[in-house]
Design a protein around this motif. Structure first.
Motif, short mmCIF file in Angstrom:
data_model
loop_
_atom_site.label_atom_id
_atom_site.label_comp_id
_atom_site.label_asym_id
_atom_site.label_seq_id
_atom_site.Cartn_x
_atom_site.Cartn_y
_atom_site.Cartn_z
N GLY A 10 1.02 -1.16 0.03
CA GLY A 10 -0.22 0.13 0.03
C GLY A 10 0.92 1.39 0.04
O GLY A 10 2.02 1.35 -0.26
N PRO A 11 0.33 2.34 0.25
CA PRO A 11 0.90 3.69 0.23
C PRO A 11 1.88 3.98 1.54
O PRO A 11 1.92 3.10 2.51
CB PRO A 11 -0.09 4.58 0.14
CG PRO A 11 -1.23 4.15 1.20
CD PRO A 11 -1.39 2.56 0.76
N VAL A 12 2.49 5.03 1.21
CA VAL A 12 3.38 5.36 2.47
C VAL A 12 2.72 6.64 2.88
O VAL A 12 2.37 7.53 2.15
CB VAL A 12 4.78 5.68 1.93
CG1 VAL A 12 5.82 6.48 2.97
CG2 VAL A 12 5.63 4.60 1.15
N TYR A 13 2.78 6.37 4.38
CA TYR A 13 2.23 7.55 5.19
C TYR A 13 3.57 8.32 5.93
O TYR A 13 4.20 7.80 6.48
CB TYR A 13 1.04 6.99 6.17
CG TYR A 13 0.31 6.56 5.54
CD1 TYR A 13 -1.05 7.42 5.07
CD2 TYR A 13 -0.05 5.15 5.36
CE1 TYR A 13 -2.17 6.64 4.39
CE2 TYR A 13 -1.06 4.73 4.63
CZ TYR A 13 -2.32 5.18 4.28
OH TYR A 13 -3.45 4.66 3.90
N ARG A 14 3.24 9.64 5.79
CA ARG A 14 4.13 10.53 6.70
C ARG A 14 3.46 11.01 7.86
O ARG A 14 2.36 11.67 7.65
CB ARG A 14 4.83 11.47 5.93
CG ARG A 14 5.94 10.85 4.83
CD ARG A 14 6.66 12.02 4.25
NE ARG A 14 7.19 11.66 3.10
CZ ARG A 14 8.65 10.98 3.39
NH1 ARG A 14 9.00 10.99 4.58
NH2 ARG A 14 9.34 10.54 2.49
N LEU A 15 3.67 10.91 9.14
CA LEU A 15 3.10 11.22 10.18
C LEU A 15 3.94 11.94 10.94
O LEU A 15 5.05 11.76 11.39
CB LEU A 15 2.70 10.07 11.18
CG LEU A 15 1.64 9.06 10.48
CD1 LEU A 15 1.62 7.86 11.27
CD2 LEU A 15 0.29 9.66 10.22
N ARG A 16 3.54 13.35 11.33
CA ARG A 16 4.05 14.27 12.25
C ARG A 16 3.82 13.90 13.61
O ARG A 16 2.65 13.78 14.17
CB ARG A 16 3.62 15.65 11.87
CG ARG A 16 4.54 16.71 12.83
CD ARG A 16 4.12 18.51 12.32
NE ARG A 16 4.38 19.02 13.56
CZ ARG A 16 5.56 19.99 13.13
NH1 ARG A 16 5.82 20.05 11.92
NH2 ARG A 16 5.73 20.64 14.11
N LEU A 17 5.00 13.62 14.54
CA LEU A 17 4.57 13.25 15.84
C LEU A 17 5.22 14.71 16.79
O LEU A 17 6.23 15.17 16.28
CB LEU A 17 5.83 12.00 16.30
CG LEU A 17 5.46 10.52 15.25
CD1 LEU A 17 6.48 9.71 15.72
CD2 LEU A 17 4.07 10.30 15.46
N MET A 18 4.24 14.72 17.73
CA MET A 18 4.62 15.79 18.72
C MET A 18 4.54 15.12 20.17
O MET A 18 3.58 14.09 20.27
CB MET A 18 3.57 16.96 18.63
CG MET A 18 3.91 17.57 17.25
SD MET A 18 3.00 19.19 17.21
CE MET A 18 1.31 18.42 16.96
N GLY A 19 5.25 15.42 21.21
CA GLY A 19 5.18 14.97 22.32
C GLY A 19 5.52 15.89 23.59
O GLY A 19 6.10 17.02 22.97
N GLU A 20 5.32 15.63 24.68
CA GLU A 20 5.82 16.61 25.59
C GLU A 20 6.11 15.95 26.98
O GLU A 20 5.56 14.75 27.34
CB GLU A 20 4.50 17.53 25.99
CG GLU A 20 4.80 18.52 27.16
CD GLU A 20 3.52 19.49 27.28
OE1 GLU A 20 3.48 20.38 28.08
OE2 GLU A 20 2.59 19.23 26.48
N SER A 21 6.95 16.32 27.86
CA SER A 21 7.11 15.66 29.04
C SER A 21 7.04 16.35 30.21
O SER A 21 6.83 17.70 30.21
CB SER A 21 8.59 15.17 29.17
OG SER A 21 9.58 16.17 29.15
N SER A 22 6.74 15.91 31.46
CA SER A 22 6.57 16.95 32.68
C SER A 22 6.93 16.16 33.79
O SER A 22 6.84 15.13 34.00
CB SER A 22 4.90 17.05 32.48
OG SER A 22 4.56 17.61 33.75
N MET A 23 7.51 17.20 34.69
CA MET A 23 7.74 16.73 35.84
C MET A 23 6.71 16.22 36.88
O MET A 23 5.53 17.03 36.79
CB MET A 23 8.71 17.79 36.86
CG MET A 23 9.84 18.16 35.91
SD MET A 23 11.15 16.85 35.97
CE MET A 23 11.57 16.82 37.80
N VAL A 24 6.70 15.37 37.69
CA VAL A 24 5.69 15.13 38.86
C VAL A 24 5.77 16.34 39.78
O VAL A 24 6.92 16.71 40.37
CB VAL A 24 5.98 13.66 39.50
CG1 VAL A 24 5.04 13.72 40.52
CG2 VAL A 24 6.00 12.49 38.53
#
Length: 102
Positions: A10-24
């Motif tokens: 099938g096709p190729v998909y490009r996905l933009r990934l974003m994330g974040e971290s946080s202190m407790v």
């Protein structure tokens, strides 16, 4: 960051990934419980609120406290004694103590 996903046949998909971290980050409503005069055969009950001020869920464990619901003389009971507080929420812990000795 961009991830490339290739689907077999099938096709190729490009996905933009974003994330974040946080202190407790947390706040406890109080660190002392003043009981004053207490009858030896009466259970003292007090509440403490633990607030999770962070952006991630927070596990907690109360060490040294009994986890059963039966308050026996001289033993501190905390309910719940373990748990998970979701981000930006709070949990009320109920503390019980029965002196048992006059």
């Amino acid at each position: 960051v961009t991830a490339v996903c290739r689907v077999e046949g099938g096709p190729v998909y490009r996905l933009r990934l974003m994330g974040e971290s946080s202190m407790v980050q947390y706040k406890i409503s109080r660190t002392h419980i003043e009981v004053g005069k207490q009858l030896y055969d009466q259970v003292l009950t007090a509440d403490i609120v633990v607030q999770n001020r962070g952006k991630v869920a927070m596990n907690f464990i109360v060490s040294g406290a009994a986890q059963d619901r039966i308050c026996t003389p001289g033993q501190i009971v905390v309910l719940p004694a373990t748990g998970l507080i979701p981000a930006l929420e709070q949990q009320t812990l109920t503390i019980q103590y029965l002196p048992g000795v006059p």
